[in-house]
Design a protein around this motif. Structure first.
Motif, short mmCIF file in Angstrom:
data_model
loop_
_atom_site.label_atom_id
_atom_site.label_comp_id
_atom_site.label_asym_id
_atom_site.label_seq_id
_atom_site.Cartn_x
_atom_site.Cartn_y
_atom_site.Cartn_z
N ASN A 192 -9.42 29.96 39.23
CA ASN A 192 -9.78 29.46 37.91
C ASN A 192 -8.88 28.28 37.55
OD1 ASN A 192 -11.81 31.42 37.14
ND2 ASN A 192 -10.12 32.89 37.05
N ILE A 193 -9.33 27.47 36.63
CA ILE A 193 -8.54 26.35 36.13
C ILE A 193 -8.34 26.56 34.63
CG2 ILE A 193 -8.41 23.86 35.77
CD1 ILE A 193 -10.27 23.56 38.22
N ASN A 194 -7.07 26.47 34.20
CA ASN A 194 -6.73 26.61 32.79
C ASN A 194 -5.71 25.53 32.45
OD1 ASN A 194 -6.46 27.58 30.22
ND2 ASN A 194 -5.26 29.39 30.80
N PHE A 195 -6.10 24.58 31.61
CA PHE A 195 -5.22 23.47 31.20
C PHE A 195 -4.64 22.74 32.42
CE2 PHE A 195 -5.00 26.42 27.58
CZ PHE A 195 -5.49 25.58 26.59
N ASN A 196 -5.49 22.31 33.34
CA ASN A 196 -5.09 21.57 34.55
C ASN A 196 -4.21 22.38 35.50
OD1 ASN A 196 -6.55 19.33 33.88
ND2 ASN A 196 -4.81 18.15 33.15
N ARG A 197 -4.21 23.67 35.37
CA ARG A 197 -3.42 24.53 36.25
C ARG A 197 -4.34 25.55 36.91
NH1 ARG A 197 2.17 25.39 32.93
NH2 ARG A 197 2.42 23.19 32.40
N TYR A 198 -4.10 25.75 38.18
CA TYR A 198 -4.91 26.72 38.93
C TYR A 198 -4.33 28.11 38.80
CZ TYR A 198 -7.16 22.76 41.23
OH TYR A 198 -7.87 21.62 41.49
N ILE A 199 -5.20 29.07 38.55
CA ILE A 199 -4.85 30.48 38.57
C ILE A 199 -5.59 31.05 39.78
CG2 ILE A 199 -4.77 32.67 37.33
CD1 ILE A 199 -3.56 30.08 35.82
N VAL A 200 -4.84 31.50 40.78
CA VAL A 200 -5.43 31.99 42.02
C VAL A 200 -5.11 33.49 42.13
CG1 VAL A 200 -5.57 31.67 44.52
CG2 VAL A 200 -4.98 29.72 43.05
N PHE B 282 1.22 34.12 51.49
CA PHE B 282 1.59 33.00 50.64
C PHE B 282 2.12 31.82 51.46
CE2 PHE B 282 4.58 30.59 48.02
CZ PHE B 282 3.70 30.14 47.04
N ARG B 283 2.96 32.09 52.44
CA ARG B 283 3.50 31.01 53.27
C ARG B 283 2.39 30.27 54.02
NH1 ARG B 283 9.14 31.40 53.74
NH2 ARG B 283 9.93 33.30 52.79
N GLU B 284 1.41 31.00 54.52
CA GLU B 284 0.27 30.36 55.18
C GLU B 284 -0.57 29.58 54.17
OE1 GLU B 284 -1.76 33.53 57.17
OE2 GLU B 284 -0.18 33.75 58.68
N PHE B 285 -0.73 30.14 52.96
CA PHE B 285 -1.47 29.48 51.88
C PHE B 285 -0.81 28.14 51.53
CE2 PHE B 285 -2.12 28.81 47.30
CZ PHE B 285 -3.50 28.85 47.21
N VAL B 286 0.51 28.14 51.42
CA VAL B 286 1.23 26.89 51.11
C VAL B 286 1.02 25.87 52.22
CG1 VAL B 286 3.53 25.87 50.83
CG2 VAL B 286 2.96 27.99 49.64
N SER B 287 1.12 26.29 53.45
CA SER B 287 0.91 25.38 54.58
C SER B 287 -0.49 24.76 54.55
CB SER B 287 1.12 26.10 55.91
OG SER B 287 2.45 26.47 56.07
N ALA B 288 -1.46 25.54 54.10
CA ALA B 288 -2.84 25.06 54.09
C ALA B 288 -3.17 24.20 52.88
CB ALA B 288 -3.79 26.26 54.13
N TYR C 243 3.49 34.16 42.35
CA TYR C 243 4.18 32.95 42.78
C TYR C 243 3.81 31.81 41.84
CZ TYR C 243 4.94 35.23 47.31
OH TYR C 243 5.31 36.08 48.32
N ARG C 244 4.78 31.01 41.51
CA ARG C 244 4.53 29.73 40.85
C ARG C 244 4.73 28.67 41.91
NH1 ARG C 244 8.15 28.81 35.90
NH2 ARG C 244 6.69 27.13 35.57
N LEU C 245 3.72 27.87 42.16
CA LEU C 245 3.77 26.84 43.19
C LEU C 245 3.43 25.50 42.58
CD1 LEU C 245 3.75 25.77 46.15
CD2 LEU C 245 1.37 26.52 46.27
N CYS C 246 4.27 24.53 42.85
CA CYS C 246 4.03 23.14 42.45
C CYS C 246 4.13 22.28 43.69
CB CYS C 246 5.10 22.68 41.48
SG CYS C 246 4.49 22.49 39.83
N THR C 247 3.22 21.34 43.82
CA THR C 247 3.26 20.41 44.94
C THR C 247 2.85 19.04 44.41
OG1 THR C 247 2.44 19.98 47.18
CG2 THR C 247 0.89 21.01 45.67
N ASP D 63 -0.59 29.15 39.84
CA ASP D 63 -0.06 30.49 39.59
C ASP D 63 -0.82 31.39 40.55
OD1 ASP D 63 1.37 32.55 38.45
OD2 ASP D 63 0.10 32.69 36.66
N VAL D 64 -0.16 31.86 41.59
CA VAL D 64 -0.81 32.64 42.66
C VAL D 64 -0.41 34.10 42.50
CG1 VAL D 64 -1.14 32.89 45.14
CG2 VAL D 64 -0.72 30.61 44.17
#
Length: 112
Positions: A40-48, A64-70, A90-94, A105-106
C-alpha cells in the motif's frame, strides 16, 4: 538507530517509484518463503505487509535482506528493525544520487 533513519530521511525528497514497486512485486511473487503480501502507499510511503509460510525472526531477516537486494537503489540505503511479539517491522529508506528516496515500512509475520 531510529533517529539515524529519521536524519537520513530528512535529507531526502521522499517519492514513490513505479520501478521500485515493480521490483517489490516481482521479488515477493517469486519468493518461496512468502505466502502472501500486500503493498500500500500512504503519504508517499510504502507499507509492505508480508506473511511468511514458516515465520521466525531468522527467516524474516533472510527474507528482508534478499528484499533489500532486490529493491534498494544502488547508491544508498539504511534500515532498522523493531522486534514485536509475533512479527518484525523494518523501516527501510533508499535513495538515488539526486537525493530522491523511497521509504518503506516492511512488516513480516507468519500466517494467521
Amino acid at each position: 538507530m531510529f533517529r539515524v533513519v529519521n536524519e537520513y530521511m530528512a535529507k531526502l525528497s521522499i517519492i514513490t517509484d513505479d520501478s521500485v514497486k515493480a521490483s517489490m512485486d516481482e521479488y515477493l511473487s517469486k519468493c518461496e518463503l512468502v505466502d502472501n503480501y500486500c503493498i500500500n502507499i500512504n503519504f508517499n510511503r510504502y507499507i509492505v505487509d508480508i506473511r511468511m509460510k514458516k515465520y521466525s525472526v531468522d527467516n524474516a531477516d533472510k527474507l528482508f535482506r534478499e528484499f533489500v537486494s532486490a529493491t534498494a537503489y544502488p547508491y544508498s540505503h539504511i534500515s532498522v528493525r523493531y522486534n514485536e511479539d509475533v512479527r518484525v517491522r523494518y523501516r527501510l529508506c533508499t535513495c538515488k544520487e539526486n537525493k530522491e528516496g523511497v521509504y518503506m515500512d516492511v512488516i513480516i509475520s507468519g500466517l494467521k
